[in-house]
Design a protein around this motif. Structure first.
Motif, PDB file in Angstrom:
ATOM      1  N   THR A 103      -4.432 -27.103  -0.570  1.00 24.72           N
ATOM      2  CA  THR A 103      -3.280 -26.201  -0.556  1.00 24.72           C
ATOM      3  C   THR A 103      -2.750 -26.050   0.863  1.00 24.72           C
ATOM      4  O   THR A 103      -3.519 -25.836   1.805  1.00 24.72           O
ATOM      5  CB  THR A 103      -3.668 -24.814  -1.105  1.00 24.72           C
ATOM      6  N   THR A 104      -1.443 -26.168   1.027  1.00 29.32           N
ATOM      7  CA  THR A 104      -0.814 -25.942   2.319  1.00 29.32           C
ATOM      8  C   THR A 104      -0.748 -24.441   2.586  1.00 29.32           C
ATOM      9  O   THR A 104      -0.435 -23.656   1.681  1.00 29.32           O
ATOM     10  CB  THR A 104       0.602 -26.536   2.338  1.00 29.32           C
ATOM     11  N   VAL A 105      -1.043 -24.031   3.814  1.00 26.33           N
ATOM     12  CA  VAL A 105      -1.064 -22.610   4.167  1.00 26.33           C
ATOM     13  C   VAL A 105      -0.063 -22.352   5.282  1.00 26.33           C
ATOM     14  O   VAL A 105      -0.073 -23.030   6.313  1.00 26.33           O
ATOM     15  CB  VAL A 105      -2.470 -22.173   4.638  1.00 26.33           C
ATOM     16  N   VAL A 106       0.805 -21.370   5.071  1.00 27.10           N
ATOM     17  CA  VAL A 106       1.671 -20.862   6.136  1.00 27.10           C
ATOM     18  C   VAL A 106       1.124 -19.485   6.503  1.00 27.10           C
ATOM     19  O   VAL A 106       1.137 -18.560   5.692  1.00 27.10           O
ATOM     20  CB  VAL A 106       3.141 -20.762   5.695  1.00 27.10           C
ATOM     21  N   LEU A 107       0.613 -19.370   7.723  1.00 27.74           N
ATOM     22  CA  LEU A 107      -0.083 -18.163   8.163  1.00 27.74           C
ATOM     23  C   LEU A 107       0.751 -17.440   9.211  1.00 27.74           C
ATOM     24  O   LEU A 107       1.010 -17.966  10.283  1.00 27.74           O
ATOM     25  CB  LEU A 107      -1.449 -18.549   8.749  1.00 27.74           C
ATOM     26  N   VAL A 108       1.162 -16.226   8.890  1.00 24.05           N
ATOM     27  CA  VAL A 108       1.921 -15.389   9.818  1.00 24.05           C
ATOM     28  C   VAL A 108       0.947 -14.434  10.494  1.00 24.05           C
ATOM     29  O   VAL A 108       0.205 -13.718   9.818  1.00 24.05           O
ATOM     30  CB  VAL A 108       3.010 -14.591   9.079  1.00 24.05           C
ATOM     31  N   THR A 109       0.928 -14.426  11.816  1.00 27.28           N
ATOM     32  CA  THR A 109      -0.031 -13.570  12.513  1.00 27.28           C
ATOM     33  C   THR A 109       0.454 -13.245  13.916  1.00 27.28           C
ATOM     34  O   THR A 109       1.257 -13.978  14.489  1.00 27.28           O
ATOM     35  CB  THR A 109      -1.415 -14.237  12.587  1.00 27.28           C
ATOM     36  N   HIS A 110      -0.025 -12.126  14.464  1.00 32.93           N
ATOM     37  CA  HIS A 110       0.189 -11.877  15.892  1.00 32.93           C
ATOM     38  C   HIS A 110      -1.127 -11.945  16.648  1.00 32.93           C
ATOM     39  O   HIS A 110      -1.189 -11.647  17.844  1.00 32.93           O
ATOM     40  CB  HIS A 110       0.882 -10.522  16.125  1.00 32.93           C
ATOM     41  N   PHE A 111      -2.202 -12.389  15.948  1.00 32.51           N
ATOM     42  CA  PHE A 111      -3.503 -12.560  16.589  1.00 32.51           C
ATOM     43  C   PHE A 111      -3.658 -14.001  17.069  1.00 32.51           C
ATOM     44  O   PHE A 111      -3.771 -14.930  16.264  1.00 32.51           O
ATOM     45  CB  PHE A 111      -4.627 -12.221  15.611  1.00 32.51           C
ATOM     46  N   THR A 112      -3.698 -14.196  18.382  1.00 33.68           N
ATOM     47  CA  THR A 112      -3.802 -15.555  18.917  1.00 33.68           C
ATOM     48  C   THR A 112      -5.151 -16.196  18.601  1.00 33.68           C
ATOM     49  O   THR A 112      -5.219 -17.408  18.384  1.00 33.68           O
ATOM     50  CB  THR A 112      -3.580 -15.555  20.438  1.00 33.68           C
ATOM     51  N   ASP A 113      -6.230 -15.401  18.579  1.00 41.51           N
ATOM     52  CA  ASP A 113      -7.534 -16.001  18.273  1.00 41.51           C
ATOM     53  C   ASP A 113      -7.572 -16.526  16.844  1.00 41.51           C
ATOM     54  O   ASP A 113      -8.151 -17.578  16.561  1.00 41.51           O
ATOM     55  CB  ASP A 113      -8.669 -14.990  18.508  1.00 41.51           C
ATOM     56  N   GLU A 114      -6.912 -15.813  15.931  1.00 39.60           N
ATOM     57  CA  GLU A 114      -6.842 -16.245  14.539  1.00 39.60           C
ATOM     58  C   GLU A 114      -6.099 -17.573  14.420  1.00 39.60           C
ATOM     59  O   GLU A 114      -6.553 -18.503  13.740  1.00 39.60           O
ATOM     60  CB  GLU A 114      -6.126 -15.159  13.723  1.00 39.60           C
ATOM     61  N   ALA A 115      -4.963 -17.661  15.103  1.00 40.86           N
ATOM     62  CA  ALA A 115      -4.174 -18.903  15.069  1.00 40.86           C
ATOM     63  C   ALA A 115      -4.938 -20.054  15.705  1.00 40.86           C
ATOM     64  O   ALA A 115      -4.908 -21.183  15.211  1.00 40.86           O
ATOM     65  CB  ALA A 115      -2.837 -18.682  15.772  1.00 40.86           C
ATOM     66  N   GLU A 116      -5.642 -19.779  16.800  1.00 43.58           N
ATOM     67  CA  GLU A 116      -6.365 -20.839  17.508  1.00 43.58           C
ATOM     68  C   GLU A 116      -7.509 -21.392  16.667  1.00 43.58           C
ATOM     69  O   GLU A 116      -7.778 -22.593  16.673  1.00 43.58           O
ATOM     70  CB  GLU A 116      -6.896 -20.306  18.840  1.00 43.58           C
ATOM     71  N   ILE A 117      -8.186 -20.520  15.915  1.00 45.99           N
ATOM     72  CA  ILE A 117      -9.321 -20.943  15.091  1.00 45.99           C
ATOM     73  C   ILE A 117      -8.864 -21.663  13.826  1.00 45.99           C
ATOM     74  O   ILE A 117      -9.454 -22.666  13.417  1.00 45.99           O
ATOM     75  CB  ILE A 117     -10.188 -19.720  14.730  1.00 45.99           C
ATOM     76  N   LEU A 118      -7.790 -21.175  13.193  1.00 41.07           N
ATOM     77  CA  LEU A 118      -7.432 -21.648  11.863  1.00 41.07           C
ATOM     78  C   LEU A 118      -6.363 -22.740  11.829  1.00 41.07           C
ATOM     79  O   LEU A 118      -6.413 -23.614  10.956  1.00 41.07           O
ATOM     80  CB  LEU A 118      -6.935 -20.473  11.013  1.00 41.07           C
ATOM     81  N   CYS A 119      -5.413 -22.698  12.733  1.00 37.41           N
ATOM     82  CA  CYS A 119      -4.178 -23.471  12.534  1.00 37.41           C
ATOM     83  C   CYS A 119      -4.242 -24.891  13.081  1.00 37.41           C
ATOM     84  O   CYS A 119      -4.778 -25.146  14.160  1.00 37.41           O
ATOM     85  CB  CYS A 119      -2.998 -22.741  13.169  1.00 37.41           C
ATOM     86  N   ASP A 120      -3.648 -25.809  12.325  1.00 39.34           N
ATOM     87  CA  ASP A 120      -3.450 -27.177  12.793  1.00 39.34           C
ATOM     88  C   ASP A 120      -2.264 -27.234  13.755  1.00 39.34           C
ATOM     89  O   ASP A 120      -2.307 -27.942  14.760  1.00 39.34           O
ATOM     90  CB  ASP A 120      -3.193 -28.105  11.611  1.00 39.34           C
ATOM     91  N   ARG A 121      -1.201 -26.518  13.417  1.00 41.01           N
ATOM     92  CA  ARG A 121      -0.033 -26.417  14.288  1.00 41.01           C
ATOM     93  C   ARG A 121       0.470 -24.987  14.262  1.00 41.01           C
ATOM     94  O   ARG A 121       0.269 -24.256  13.288  1.00 41.01           O
ATOM     95  CB  ARG A 121       1.094 -27.352  13.820  1.00 41.01           C
ATOM     96  N   VAL A 122       1.152 -24.587  15.335  1.00 39.49           N
ATOM     97  CA  VAL A 122       1.744 -23.253  15.380  1.00 39.49           C
ATOM     98  C   VAL A 122       3.127 -23.328  16.008  1.00 39.49           C
ATOM     99  O   VAL A 122       3.438 -24.249  16.775  1.00 39.49           O
ATOM    100  CB  VAL A 122       0.879 -22.248  16.186  1.00 39.49           C
ATOM    101  N   VAL A 123       3.952 -22.343  15.660  1.00 43.36           N
ATOM    102  CA  VAL A 123       5.177 -22.079  16.412  1.00 43.36           C
ATOM    103  C   VAL A 123       5.057 -20.666  16.966  1.00 43.36           C
ATOM    104  O   VAL A 123       4.409 -19.805  16.361  1.00 43.36           O
ATOM    105  CB  VAL A 123       6.453 -22.203  15.542  1.00 43.36           C
ATOM    106  N   VAL A 124       5.644 -20.445  18.121  1.00 45.30           N
ATOM    107  CA  VAL A 124       5.641 -19.132  18.750  1.00 45.30           C
ATOM    108  C   VAL A 124       7.055 -18.577  18.698  1.00 45.30           C
ATOM    109  O   VAL A 124       8.001 -19.233  19.146  1.00 45.30           O
ATOM    110  CB  VAL A 124       5.152 -19.200  20.210  1.00 45.30           C
ATOM    111  N   MET A 125       7.202 -17.365  18.127  1.00 45.16           N
ATOM    112  CA  MET A 125       8.511 -16.728  17.999  1.00 45.16           C
ATOM    113  C   MET A 125       8.661 -15.611  19.024  1.00 45.16           C
ATOM    114  O   MET A 125       7.717 -14.884  19.317  1.00 45.16           O
ATOM    115  CB  MET A 125       8.711 -16.161  16.590  1.00 45.16           C
TER     116      MET A 125
END
Length: 309
Positions: A178-200
């Motif tokens: 399943t493809t996951v789109v994860l919205v977060t303001h926690f950088t540690d969460e994004a760093e651990i989980l995400c293959d790619r990120v965009v910063v808004m």
């Protein structure tokens, strides 16, 4: 090339004089965890609500699984899962009732076990802890086996232990395809989980790439500190990978890229042999994080727009 599972082009959304989303372009590939990172008020939630067809953008286009999410919501209903930031259920509703209400088909015992809901099955929603509620909301987003799932601030307010339980569940979601789109303001969460990120920031995108790419491109670089009473700034500055040298008494602080680690180490060993003195025993390496990169991009003093998610 594979068609993106989600493609957003020049998406814009305003609320009166406030620009919530400002000309955003992004694409999400099948099977990845794609993070949307930014401060509260950066426009993250508004953008993904437009991407799901829950809000009408003022300009731009969205293609979700090759369809227009606003005009073809019924066709996408069973293919898209969503856990919204303000999800809630009646206090007296039991977990089993919620799952059966949202499911299009009979839910297997294996799925219930995978979501960690076995021990919660007969409990009321009102009796669940924050982490247990988030597990339930993720289960409800996955109950119909969607091809893509949107998760918005799913660990906000959770303690560290509960966050890690939820992170493990998100990884299992991706592992099953399943493809996951994860919205977060926690950088540690994004760093651990995400293959790619965009910063808004202020409704627009200021950077995109893998977490490691963003750290490399926008972070402050690797740091090294040690004591050396005979340190020579010009000598240290000439070492491969060193970008900056700071001397304060016998305290040395270096910044540079990862090549610096090996070359400075070799330099210190060579010096110790030439001087017949020990290699510094207080050598410390400071690894930059995604948080460092994001702070470089948006600044620690960037004002937040409290009126727009």
């Amino acid at each position: 090339m594979t068609t993106p599972i989600l493609e957003v082009q020049q998406l814009s959304k305003r609320y009166g004089d406030v620009v919530a989303v400002d000309g955003v372009d992004l694409s999400v590939s099948e099977g990845e965890i794609f993070g949307i990172l930014g401060l509260n008020g950066a426009g993250k939630t508004t953008m993904v609500e437009c991407a799901q067809g829950l809000r009408r953008p003022d300009a731009g286009s969205v293609r979700l699984l090759g369809r227009d999410p606003r005009r073809e919501r019924s066709a996408l209903a069973s293919r898209v899962g969503s856990q919204l930031q303000d999800s809630n259920l009646p206090e007296r509703m039991r977990v089993s009732e919620a799952v059966k209400l949202f499911a299009d088909r009979r839910v297997s015992k294996g799925a219930v076990a995978e979501w960690g809901l076995e021990e919660l099955w007969d409990k009321s929603f009102g009796s669940l802890s924050g982490g247990q509620r988030q597990r339930l909301f993720i289960a409800l987003a996955l109950v119909n086996e969607p091809e893509i799932v949107f998760l918005d601030e799913l660990t906000q307010g959770l303690d560290p232990s509960a966050r890690r339980v939820v992170w493990d569940l998100v990884k299992r979601i991706r592992d099953r395809g399943t493809t996951v789109v994860l919205v977060t303001h926690f950088t540690d969460e994004a760093e651990i989980l995400c293959d790619r990120v965009v910063v808004m920031r202020h409704g627009g995108l200021v950077a995109h790439g893998s977490p490691s790419e963003l750290v490399e491109q926008h972070g402050p670089g690797v740091g090294m500190t040690f004591t050396d009473s005979e340190a020579d700034a010009a000598d240290l500055r000439s070492i491969c990978g060193v970008r900056s040298v700071g001397l304060s008494g016998d305290h040395v602080e270096l910044r540079g890229d990862r090549r610096m680690l090996a070359h400075v180490g070799a330099h210190l060993v060579e010096q110790s042999r030439a001087r017949r003195t020990p290699v510094p025993d207080d050598l410390h390496v400071d690894e930059p994080s995604l948080e460092d990169a994001v702070l470089e991009l948006i600044g620690p003093g960037t004002p937040e727009r409290s009126s727009v998610a």
